[in-house]
Motif scaffolding. Structure first.
Motif: not given
Length: 255
Positions: A208-225
């Motif tokens: 799943x992390x590879x899909x996030x990376x492919x879409x230009x998304x960083x799940x670590x940036x969700x901290x606090x969201x």
């Protein structure tokens, strides 16, 4: 029942094929065509019926959802739109269903979601047209249409792990603020409480992390969201949901 035909949403970029006539409605997200092909309406999950499963209790509004899809599609000529994996292990077609009606061609998935008779239910190998479906679901939930007026389908609070443990094995929408986002080995954990062995967690594995990376998304940036996560609740060091693709996470407010 289907309250209205909701205009204005299209699903594009699909491989379209003529499908024939809808001759049977299995439930609120499955139909059969005159060719014998069974079609699973990809991108949605309607309330489930037992369908011969011993001991399985129908979910609330399951019959109403089936009746709504029947009113929409039964006896109508249809086209199928494929946008990813085209068959499941049961041989069912995984497709978007478009039916010919007096109003013109109507996208069945959107109508069911926008009328509150199905939820958005996505897969990593079938991600087309989800933005439109999320829009329809959001409107239906705001208006408390169909399933959204029933407590069974209420959005769950991430800070109530005991309530989530009672929902293990169920498909749920869980809303809360990410307290900590951290990578450990090949996976990312989104922690919603201070006690990670007890509180709710969303887990994102390497594929799943590879899909996030492919879409230009960083799940670590969700901290606090503030986020809403959808998926099947299981239990491993407290309640958790495994996130297999980015669309399972709706960001409601950035940190």
């Amino acid at each position: 029942m289907l309250t209205s035909i909701v205009p204005g949403m299209a699903c594009e970029g699909l491989r379209m094929v003529q499908a024939g006539q809808v001759t049977e409605i299995v439930d609120g997200d499955t139909v059969m065509l005159d060719s014998g092909l069974v079609v699973r309406l990809i991108g949605t999950q309607a309330p489930k019926l037992p369908l011969g499963r011993e001991g399985f209790e129908a979910w609330p509004l399951a019959e109403e959802s089936k009746a709504a899809l029947s009113a929409l599609a039964l006896g109508k000529t249809a086209r199928l739109g494929y946008g990813g994996e085209e068959k499941d292990r049961y041989g069912r077609a995984l497709a978007h269903l478009f039916v010919d009606r007096e109003e013109g061609e109507v996208w069945a998935q959107y109508q069911m979601v926008a009328n509150g008779l199905a939820r958005v239910y996505s897969f990593p190998d079938n991600r087309n047209c989800l933005d439109q479906l999320f829009s329809g679901e959001t409107q239906a939930r705001a208006q408390r249409l169909g399933i959204w007026a029933d407590p069974y389908y209420s959005v769950q609070a991430a800070d109530r792990p005991d309530a989530l443990l009672a929902r293990v094995g169920d498909y749920e929408l869980v809303e809360g603020r990410v307290l900590l986002a951290e990578k450990s080995g090949p996976r990312v954990y989104l922690n919603f409480g201070r006690f990670w062995k007890e509180d709710f967690t969303a887990v994102i594995e390497a594929p799943a992390l590879r899909l996030f990376e492919r879409d230009g998304l960083d799940p670590l940036a969700l901290e606090g969201a503030l986020v809403r996560i959808r998926g099947w609740v299981d239990e491993r060091d407290g309640p958790r949901i495994e996130v297999t693709h980015p669309e399972q996470i709706e960001v409601m407010a950035r940190p």
